[in-house]
Design an enzyme around this catalytic site. Sequence first.
Site, PDB file in Angstrom:
ATOM      1  N   LYS A 113      -7.013  18.969 -40.441  1.00  0.00           N
ATOM      2  CA  LYS A 113      -8.110  19.926 -40.598  1.00  0.00           C
ATOM      3  C   LYS A 113      -7.670  21.150 -41.400  1.00  0.00           C
ATOM      4  O   LYS A 113      -8.445  21.704 -42.172  1.00  0.00           O
ATOM      5  CB  LYS A 113      -8.652  20.350 -39.234  1.00  0.00           C
ATOM      6  CG  LYS A 113      -9.498  19.264 -38.590  1.00  0.00           C
ATOM      7  CD  LYS A 113     -10.012  19.702 -37.245  1.00  0.00           C
ATOM      8  CE  LYS A 113     -10.747  18.571 -36.561  1.00  0.00           C
ATOM      9  NZ  LYS A 113     -10.903  18.808 -35.123  1.00  0.00           N
ATOM     10  N   LYS A 193     -18.319   3.286 -44.812  1.00  0.00           N
ATOM     11  CA  LYS A 193     -18.507   3.734 -43.432  1.00  0.00           C
ATOM     12  C   LYS A 193     -19.498   4.905 -43.372  1.00  0.00           C
ATOM     13  O   LYS A 193     -19.339   5.889 -44.108  1.00  0.00           O
ATOM     14  CB  LYS A 193     -17.158   4.178 -42.846  1.00  0.00           C
ATOM     15  CG  LYS A 193     -17.294   4.662 -41.422  1.00  0.00           C
ATOM     16  CD  LYS A 193     -16.034   5.293 -40.874  1.00  0.00           C
ATOM     17  CE  LYS A 193     -16.379   5.879 -39.502  1.00  0.00           C
ATOM     18  NZ  LYS A 193     -15.471   6.838 -38.986  1.00  0.00           N
ATOM     19  N   LYS A 196     -21.077  11.740 -41.652  1.00  0.00           N
ATOM     20  CA  LYS A 196     -21.713  12.995 -42.051  1.00  0.00           C
ATOM     21  C   LYS A 196     -21.123  13.484 -43.371  1.00  0.00           C
ATOM     22  O   LYS A 196     -21.826  13.883 -44.277  1.00  0.00           O
ATOM     23  CB  LYS A 196     -21.426  14.046 -40.962  1.00  0.00           C
ATOM     24  CG  LYS A 196     -22.650  14.656 -40.358  1.00  0.00           C
ATOM     25  CD  LYS A 196     -22.261  15.469 -39.122  1.00  0.00           C
ATOM     26  CE  LYS A 196     -21.664  14.569 -38.090  1.00  0.00           C
ATOM     27  NZ  LYS A 196     -21.087  15.044 -36.893  1.00  0.00           N
TER      28      LYS A 196
HETATM   29  P1  ADP Z   1     -18.962  11.641 -38.505  1.00  0.00           P
HETATM   30  O1  ADP Z   1     -17.916  10.750 -39.142  1.00  0.00           O
HETATM   31  O2  ADP Z   1     -20.305  11.338 -39.045  1.00  0.00           O
HETATM   32  O3  ADP Z   1     -18.617  13.103 -38.581  1.00  0.00           O
HETATM   33  P2  ADP Z   1     -18.009  11.812 -35.823  1.00  0.00           P
HETATM   34  O4  ADP Z   1     -16.599  11.777 -36.304  1.00  0.00           O
HETATM   35  O5  ADP Z   1     -18.563  13.102 -35.295  1.00  0.00           O
HETATM   36  O6  ADP Z   1     -18.981  11.254 -36.983  1.00  0.00           O
HETATM   37  O7  ADP Z   1     -18.166  10.667 -34.734  1.00  0.00           O
HETATM   38  C1  ADP Z   1     -18.799  10.787 -33.479  1.00  0.00           C
HETATM   39  C2  ADP Z   1     -18.720   9.418 -32.811  1.00  0.00           C
HETATM   40  O8  ADP Z   1     -19.450   8.436 -33.560  1.00  0.00           O
HETATM   41  C3  ADP Z   1     -17.284   8.858 -32.709  1.00  0.00           C
HETATM   42  O9  ADP Z   1     -17.169   8.189 -31.460  1.00  0.00           O
HETATM   43  C4  ADP Z   1     -17.188   7.875 -33.850  1.00  0.00           C
HETATM   44  O10 ADP Z   1     -16.261   6.844 -33.592  1.00  0.00           O
HETATM   45  C5  ADP Z   1     -18.617   7.338 -33.937  1.00  0.00           C
HETATM   46  N1  ADP Z   1     -18.946   6.956 -35.320  1.00  0.00           N
HETATM   47  C6  ADP Z   1     -19.076   7.793 -36.373  1.00  0.00           C
HETATM   48  N2  ADP Z   1     -19.395   7.119 -37.502  1.00  0.00           N
HETATM   49  C7  ADP Z   1     -19.451   5.807 -37.160  1.00  0.00           C
HETATM   50  C8  ADP Z   1     -19.719   4.598 -37.892  1.00  0.00           C
HETATM   51  N3  ADP Z   1     -19.999   4.621 -39.185  1.00  0.00           N
HETATM   52  N4  ADP Z   1     -19.699   3.434 -37.222  1.00  0.00           N
HETATM   53  C9  ADP Z   1     -19.424   3.401 -35.899  1.00  0.00           C
HETATM   54  N5  ADP Z   1     -19.156   4.489 -35.156  1.00  0.00           N
HETATM   55  C10 ADP Z   1     -19.159   5.692 -35.767  1.00  0.00           C
END
Ligand code: ADP
Length: 324
Positions: A113, A193, A196
């Site tokens: 980070k 994948k 956000k």
């Molecule tokens: P992002 O990558 O969108 O910021 P986060 O890291 O906040 O998402 O993830 C929150 C939860 O959602 C975690 O448990 C993560 O493993 C799951 N998650 C995020 N993106 C995916 C995806 N594309 N497929 C499956 N699970 C996901």
Amino acid sequence: MARILTGIQSTGTPHLGNILGAIKPAIEMSNNGDNESFLFIADMHSLTQIKDGSVMRENTYSVAATWLAFGLDTAKTVFYRQSDVPECAELAWYLSCYYPYSRLALAHSFKDKSDRLEDVNGGLFTYPMLMAADILLYDANFVPVGKDQLQHLEMTRDVASRINHQCGEELLVLPEAIVQADTQLILGTDGEKMSKSRNNFINIFETDKALKNTINKKVVTDATPLEAPKEPEGAAVFELFKYVATAKQVEELAAKLRTGGYGWGHAKKDLLEALIEVFGPAREKYNYFMENKNELDKVLDEGAEKARKVAKATLKRLRSQIGY
Ligand code: ADP
Ligand code: TRP
């Protein structure tokens, strides 16, 4: 009976990847098992990134509304905001004083980070101690997390054993991580994948019109003309369709695309209809909660009250050992 606990950061409206990959499986686990579950919105962790109060508040409501819209049973799960349990910040301080600076400096997530973010604050550095406090405060036995959080769990066990060793008794429970290996990887509008940060996500809570717009503009297709046969496998629109359509619908769409005379635009329309149909009830509930935030407050306040009882008992044990 085991106690399962996990936290979710409130960094925005959950997208389709979060919902299918994390939220729905977690709800199934907590509604079905005999275990006791604690689930909280990690809004003190979000403060490391979000400094706008109205964004913070809205994100927290949006995350809470999503979990409730997908059927989280609050009779079985203690569901609360981290910031409603000030005992957590108190414990995080004690833990920080028992944990070597040199160990904190080894955290991968901090290094990652601090390379990426503009706002590299002290909170980011002590983040693992706040997370350890979230877990140790409730004597959690099992903590479902993604692989990226495993080191934080190791640090949690480490600080808990240091304190137990110092006190000469098992004052804190050592938690175990559960990594769900088989969670589905949800692909986004560009076939990568969904996340956000890539801005390739689908927000199912948008209005029909906005959702249509997102699908038309963001879902990537190639330039094969309408009349030509098309290979559905690997095309983003088809991969997204598979997440929400029945096996029969998937087969039908594949056949139409392979035959030709059926354009990507038609497939996008099918995707939109399937999303609206499948998520209709959840979208309705989500909108209801977002328009009745007092109900969200009520649920979260009740959860916090239950959580604080447990938290206070843990702190009492520890404070007495510390000499307060
Ligand atoms: P992002 O990558 O969108 O910021 P986060 O890291 O906040 O998402 O993830 C929150 C939860 O959602 C975690 O448990 C993560 O493993 C799951 N998650 C995020 N993106 C995916 C995806 N594309 N497929 C499956 N699970 C996901
Ligand atoms: N750090 C976790 C994440 O980014 C969220 C979190 C905070 C958490 N406290 C927790 C997860 C306690 C499990 C247990 O995903």
